[in-house]
Design a protein around this motif. Structure first.
Motif, short mmCIF file in Angstrom:
data_model
loop_
_atom_site.label_atom_id
_atom_site.label_comp_id
_atom_site.label_asym_id
_atom_site.label_seq_id
_atom_site.Cartn_x
_atom_site.Cartn_y
_atom_site.Cartn_z
N GLY A 183 -0.40 -49.95 40.08
CA GLY A 183 0.17 -49.67 38.49
C GLY A 183 0.67 -50.88 37.73
O GLY A 183 0.67 -51.13 36.85
N ARG A 184 1.27 -51.93 38.76
CA ARG A 184 1.84 -53.13 38.13
C ARG A 184 0.64 -54.13 37.68
O ARG A 184 0.62 -54.53 36.71
N LEU A 185 -0.36 -53.95 38.51
CA LEU A 185 -1.69 -54.86 38.27
C LEU A 185 -2.65 -54.12 37.07
O LEU A 185 -2.88 -54.94 36.15
N ARG A 211 -10.38 -38.51 45.20
CA ARG A 211 -9.07 -38.04 45.17
C ARG A 211 -7.97 -38.49 46.15
O ARG A 211 -8.41 -38.39 47.43
N ASN A 212 -6.97 -38.91 45.78
CA ASN A 212 -6.03 -39.61 46.78
C ASN A 212 -6.42 -40.82 47.62
O ASN A 212 -6.06 -41.23 48.52
N VAL A 213 -7.40 -41.44 47.00
CA VAL A 213 -7.89 -42.71 47.65
C VAL A 213 -7.57 -43.88 47.04
O VAL A 213 -7.75 -43.94 45.58
N PRO A 214 -6.93 -44.53 47.53
CA PRO A 214 -6.25 -45.97 46.86
C PRO A 214 -7.67 -46.89 46.52
O PRO A 214 -8.55 -46.89 47.15
N PRO A 215 -7.22 -47.59 45.58
CA PRO A 215 -8.45 -48.50 45.09
C PRO A 215 -8.51 -49.54 45.91
O PRO A 215 -7.51 -50.39 46.54
N SER A 216 -9.63 -49.99 46.30
CA SER A 216 -10.02 -51.16 47.11
C SER A 216 -9.69 -52.41 46.25
O SER A 216 -9.72 -52.31 45.29
N SER A 217 -9.89 -53.47 47.37
CA SER A 217 -9.89 -54.76 46.56
C SER A 217 -10.99 -55.05 45.43
O SER A 217 -10.70 -55.55 44.51
N LEU A 233 -3.17 -45.85 32.24
CA LEU A 233 -3.37 -45.92 33.65
C LEU A 233 -2.20 -46.53 34.52
O LEU A 233 -1.75 -46.10 35.35
N SER A 234 -1.64 -47.75 34.08
CA SER A 234 -0.39 -48.34 34.60
C SER A 234 0.78 -47.33 34.71
O SER A 234 1.32 -47.33 35.85
N VAL A 235 1.02 -46.54 33.55
CA VAL A 235 2.02 -45.60 33.71
C VAL A 235 1.89 -44.53 34.55
O VAL A 235 2.84 -43.90 35.29
N GLY A 236 0.54 -44.06 34.89
CA GLY A 236 0.36 -43.12 35.48
C GLY A 236 0.31 -43.23 37.01
O GLY A 236 0.23 -42.43 38.02
N GLN A 237 0.21 -44.70 37.37
CA GLN A 237 0.02 -45.14 38.60
C GLN A 237 1.49 -45.75 39.32
O GLN A 237 2.26 -45.88 38.29
N GLU A 238 1.60 -45.87 40.43
CA GLU A 238 2.73 -46.49 41.03
C GLU A 238 2.40 -47.50 41.87
O GLU A 238 1.28 -47.86 42.38
N GLY A 239 3.55 -48.52 42.18
CA GLY A 239 3.35 -49.38 43.18
C GLY A 239 2.51 -50.66 42.72
O GLY A 239 2.60 -50.97 41.17
N ALA A 251 -5.82 -39.43 41.49
CA ALA A 251 -6.57 -40.49 42.04
C ALA A 251 -6.10 -41.76 41.27
O ALA A 251 -4.91 -41.95 40.65
N ALA A 252 -6.71 -42.66 41.78
CA ALA A 252 -6.67 -44.44 41.46
C ALA A 252 -6.54 -44.46 39.90
O ALA A 252 -5.90 -45.43 39.54
N PHE A 253 -7.43 -43.49 39.19
CA PHE A 253 -7.44 -43.95 37.79
C PHE A 253 -6.96 -42.55 37.08
O PHE A 253 -7.50 -42.16 35.82
N SER A 254 -6.08 -42.01 37.73
CA SER A 254 -5.40 -40.95 36.78
C SER A 254 -4.18 -41.49 35.68
O SER A 254 -3.45 -42.05 36.32
#
Length: 258
Positions: free
Chosen positions: A215-217, A168-174, A206-212, A42-45
């Motif tokens: 993750g950079r944000l 699960r598998n839901v991208p974070p909204s703005s 969190l940043s290492v666990g996320q992509e794109g 998920a977005a906070f994995s």
């Protein structure tokens, strides 16, 4: 108070053993913690190995703290501080140990209940019950480290388990992305080095666990949070101290103008 502290000396180590045993079950059972993690991204994995990297040194501090609690050879105030936290500490261990069984059963909504209880309890303790840090007191310093690292990793646990259970598998909204930055920045603004460092660690995990871009944000939020923690705990106190010295010097030169 004496009976309560005596009971805490027994309950706290037992809760540690319960949590430690549950963690071993979580690592070596099938499916294990990592298997469930990978099924529910998920977005906070976070990057899962950051969790292991956090818990190893934290457990060392816990063992030293438990040893000091058991000896109870400090001042009455030190013993009271440790005894009071011991009940919150024990609650946290029971919650996280029990969480493991539901997590490994892939019952993430139930496991989230125990995460919420633990995180709220730890945050409430460090914000309302924990006495000021006294670097001359080993029991006080250890209590600060153990309680604040418990609360700090609890923040990550809450974000992780909630997102995995419900999004699960839901991208974070703005809105979620903005709220994340504002929330961590606000928390950093009232945090010392210990809890503030945990917040930075959470964001790096969190940043290492996320992509794109997300993750950079998160990586940018980690840098921002580190900057705020440093500003609050290093730069601002020195600025305030220099201002006070300037006022004292002015008062000595112009005593009649006070």
């Amino acid at each position: 108070m004496g009976n309560s502290q005596s009971a805490a000396r027994v309950v706290a180590p037992l809760s540690f053993l319960y949590d430690f045993s549950a963690q071993q079950y979580g690592m070596f059972s099938k499916p294990n913690m990592l298997d469930v993690h990978n099924r529910n991204l998920a977005a906070f994995s976070p990057y899962p190995y950051f969790i292991a990297g956090f818990f190893f040194p934290q457990q060392i501090f816990q063992l030293v703290w438990l040893w000091k609690l058991w000896k109870s050879d400090g001042t009455p105030q030190e013993n009271e501080t440790m005894g009071r936290f011991a009940w919150v500490y024990s609650l946290g261990n029971v919650c996280i140990g029990t969480w493991m069984f539901f997590w490994n059963s892939n019952d993430l909504k139930t496991s989230n209940v125990f995460v919420i209880i633990n995180t709220v309890a730890q945050l409430a303790y460090i914000s309302t019950q924990l006495p000021p840090l006294d670097t001359s007191s080993t029991p006080n310093v250890l209590t600060h480290i153990v309680s604040k690292t418990f609360a700090g990793i609890g923040v990550l646990d809450l974000l992780h388990n909630t997102s995995a259970a419900y999004y699960r598998n839901v991208p974070p909204s703005s809105l979620v992305q903005i709220a994340t930055g504002l929330g961590f920045a606000a928390a950093a603004g009232v945090s010392d080095w210990i809890f503030g460092g945990c917040l930075v660690y959470d964001l790096v995990a969190l940043s290492v666990g996320q992509e794109g871009s997300w993750g950079r944000l998160l990586g940018g939020y980690a840098a921002l949070t580190a900057g705020i923690v440093g500003l609050r705990n290093w730069l601002y106190p020195r600025y305030k101290k220099s201002q006070n010295k300037s006022r004292e010097g002015y008062a000595r030169i112009n005593p009649g103008e006070e």
